[in-house]
Write a protein that holds these residues in place. Structure first.
Motif, PDB file in Angstrom:
ATOM      1  N   ASP A  23      -6.886   8.120   5.613  1.00 55.16           N
ATOM      2  CA  ASP A  23      -7.367   7.280   4.514  1.00 55.16           C
ATOM      3  C   ASP A  23      -8.624   7.774   3.807  1.00 55.16           C
ATOM      4  O   ASP A  23      -9.215   7.046   3.014  1.00 55.16           O
ATOM      5  N   THR A  35      -2.301   5.642   5.081  1.00 55.72           N
ATOM      6  CA  THR A  35      -1.618   4.503   5.710  1.00 55.72           C
ATOM      7  C   THR A  35      -0.891   3.622   4.697  1.00 55.72           C
ATOM      8  O   THR A  35       0.146   3.044   5.019  1.00 55.72           O
ATOM      9  N   HIS A  36      -1.421   3.523   3.472  1.00 55.71           N
ATOM     10  CA  HIS A  36      -0.723   2.768   2.427  1.00 55.71           C
ATOM     11  C   HIS A  36      -1.379   3.045   1.082  1.00 55.71           C
ATOM     12  O   HIS A  36      -2.415   3.719   1.018  1.00 55.71           O
ATOM     13  N   ALA A  37      -0.778   2.519   0.021  1.00 58.13           N
ATOM     14  CA  ALA A  37      -1.131   2.953  -1.335  1.00 58.13           C
ATOM     15  C   ALA A  37      -2.153   2.062  -2.031  1.00 58.13           C
ATOM     16  O   ALA A  37      -2.142   1.947  -3.253  1.00 58.13           O
ATOM     17  N   MET A  57       2.562  10.612   5.128  1.00 58.81           N
ATOM     18  CA  MET A  57       2.660   9.211   4.721  1.00 58.81           C
ATOM     19  C   MET A  57       4.132   8.822   4.751  1.00 58.81           C
ATOM     20  O   MET A  57       5.008   9.689   4.849  1.00 58.81           O
ATOM     21  N   THR A  58       4.424   7.539   4.657  1.00 57.35           N
ATOM     22  CA  THR A  58       5.817   7.119   4.591  1.00 57.35           C
ATOM     23  C   THR A  58       6.380   7.422   3.202  1.00 57.35           C
ATOM     24  O   THR A  58       5.624   7.578   2.233  1.00 57.35           O
ATOM     25  N   THR A  61       5.122   4.859   0.654  1.00 53.98           N
ATOM     26  CA  THR A  61       3.722   5.070   0.286  1.00 53.98           C
ATOM     27  C   THR A  61       3.581   6.239  -0.677  1.00 53.98           C
ATOM     28  O   THR A  61       2.829   6.176  -1.652  1.00 53.98           O
ATOM     29  N   ARG A  62       4.328   7.311  -0.433  1.00 50.94           N
ATOM     30  CA  ARG A  62       4.306   8.464  -1.347  1.00 50.94           C
ATOM     31  C   ARG A  62       4.710   8.028  -2.753  1.00 50.94           C
ATOM     32  O   ARG A  62       4.038   8.365  -3.744  1.00 50.94           O
ATOM     33  N   ALA A  65       2.036   5.631  -4.312  1.00 52.49           N
ATOM     34  CA  ALA A  65       0.808   6.349  -4.662  1.00 52.49           C
ATOM     35  C   ALA A  65       0.993   7.162  -5.935  1.00 52.49           C
ATOM     36  O   ALA A  65       0.077   7.277  -6.763  1.00 52.49           O
ATOM     37  N   GLY A 106       5.663   0.116   2.763  1.00 48.01           N
ATOM     38  CA  GLY A 106       5.333   1.454   3.231  1.00 48.01           C
ATOM     39  C   GLY A 106       4.124   1.560   4.123  1.00 48.01           C
ATOM     40  O   GLY A 106       3.820   2.647   4.634  1.00 48.01           O
ATOM     41  N   ALA A 107       3.401   0.468   4.347  1.00 45.07           N
ATOM     42  CA  ALA A 107       2.169   0.525   5.137  1.00 45.07           C
ATOM     43  C   ALA A 107       2.474   0.901   6.582  1.00 45.07           C
ATOM     44  O   ALA A 107       3.495   0.514   7.150  1.00 45.07           O
TER      45      ALA A 107
END
Length: 342
Positions: A23, A35-37, A57-58, A61-62, A65, A106-107
């Protein structure tokens, strides 16, 4: 000490094991995890993409972001999208695994473990209800609501209250809902699951975030841009629809209509009227104080670090953990006057 394998730096990087920074960018760590966006967890991401060996990242999340900040070059070869539970072995000694966190789409939580069996976990932001608790030796826990005054002891179903409130006010025309990305989409899904079928109208960024959430399984139904002919007709003529806007727009959009802000910072009442036409509903995507304590207790961690970078309550939470659970706890980065475990 196990705590030496985990810390939160003065720049907000959550360091786990020997290789991982979560992060925020850290020049000494070859792996970066997002971890998340949300913006406070994307710190230094462009620098991480340029300099880190891998950025993890998941997939959700990608994609989120990339919508939130198109300047991120998330198609680079060193950006690796990991599914929940998929182990990433960086060295023979250290493995990284992303585990679901109930926050926004996605977190994830982050587990780093080595061949000696040491397990270090960072929760990221989470609600306890649908977040699996991870057994670990050292835990870094978020502290957003890490003070005893931040308790939600409402004897009310917040979801049911919100749906009923919106349905009633739709009789008077457009209802505006304000919140952060992720929470807005949670409200959309809640309404669709309650069979609220009026049009959902929104600006482009909310629309794009919602499309990504829909692609990953959220039930949001049909969405309408506020700049489209249909969106303009609905809003200009005050027709029954729900308009979703980021919380930053609440002082300039829909001023003559019913306006509902969803916020986790309300602890006194499940719903509070804050102006003639505006209401605050206590809907949160973070654990309250009691649930933070419960996560720590169930994790069986031997040492705790609270994230004192993203919250002003890190020191209080560390003190309360030690007092209530008897587990050594420290807030990091160290605040003035704090030099040891609480």
């Amino acid at each position: 000490m196990l705590a030496e394998r985990a810390c939160v730096t003065n720049t907000g990087a959550v360091l786990l094991g020997n290789s991982v920074a979560c992060d925020a960018f850290d020049a000494n760590r070859p792996l970066r995890v997002v971890t998340h966006a949300h913006a406070d967890h994307l710190l230094g991401l462009r620098k991480s993409i340029k300099q880190c060996e891998k950025v993890l990242m998941t997939p959700a999340t990608r994609d989120l972001a990339a919508i939130v900040n198109p300047a991120f070059k998330l198609k680079n070869d060193n950006v690796c999208a990991l599914a929940y539970g998929q182990a990433f072995k960086y060295t023979d000694d250290e493995t990284v695994t992303l585990i679901k966190a109930d926050h926004i789409m996605g977190a994830s939580q982050v587990l780093v473990e080595n061949t000696c069996g040491n397990r270090v976990v960072y929760t990221g932001d989470f609600k306890l209800e649908d977040t699996p608790v991870i057994d670990c030796d050292t835990l870094i826990v978020e502290a957003t609501y890490g003070t005893p005054s931040c308790r939600r002891n409402f004897d009310v179903d917040i979801y049911e209250l919100l749906v009923s409130m919106i349905e009633r006010r739709l009789r008077g025309g457009t209802v505006y809902v304000f919140g952060f990305y992720g929470k807005l989409q949670e409200v959309m899904q809640l309404l669709r699951e309650a069979y609220v079928q009026v049009p959902f109208v929104m600006p482009n960024l909310v629309y794009e975030v919602s499309k990504v959430c829909g692609n990953y399984g959220m039930n949001l139904g049909s969405l309408t841009l506020d700049t489209s002919n249909e969106g303009q007709e609905l809003l200009n003529n005050n027709l029954p629809c729900i308009a979703f806007y980021h919380t930053n727009a609440r002082f300039k959009i829909g001023l003559k209509n019913t306006r509902i802000s969803v916020s986790g910072w309300e602890f006194q009442n499940p719903c509070r009227q804050i102006s003639e036409r505006e209401y605050l509903v206590a809907l949160s995507d973070h654990s309250d104080f009691d649930n933070l304590i419960e996560y720590v207790k169930r994790s069986k961690a031997k040492q705790i670090i609270t994230d004192n970078y993203r919250s002003s309550h890190g020191r209080v939470l560390a003190h309360e953990i030690t007092k209530r659970l008897g587990i050594p706890a420290m807030a990091q980065p160290l605040g003035k006057g704090q030099t040891t475990l609480a």
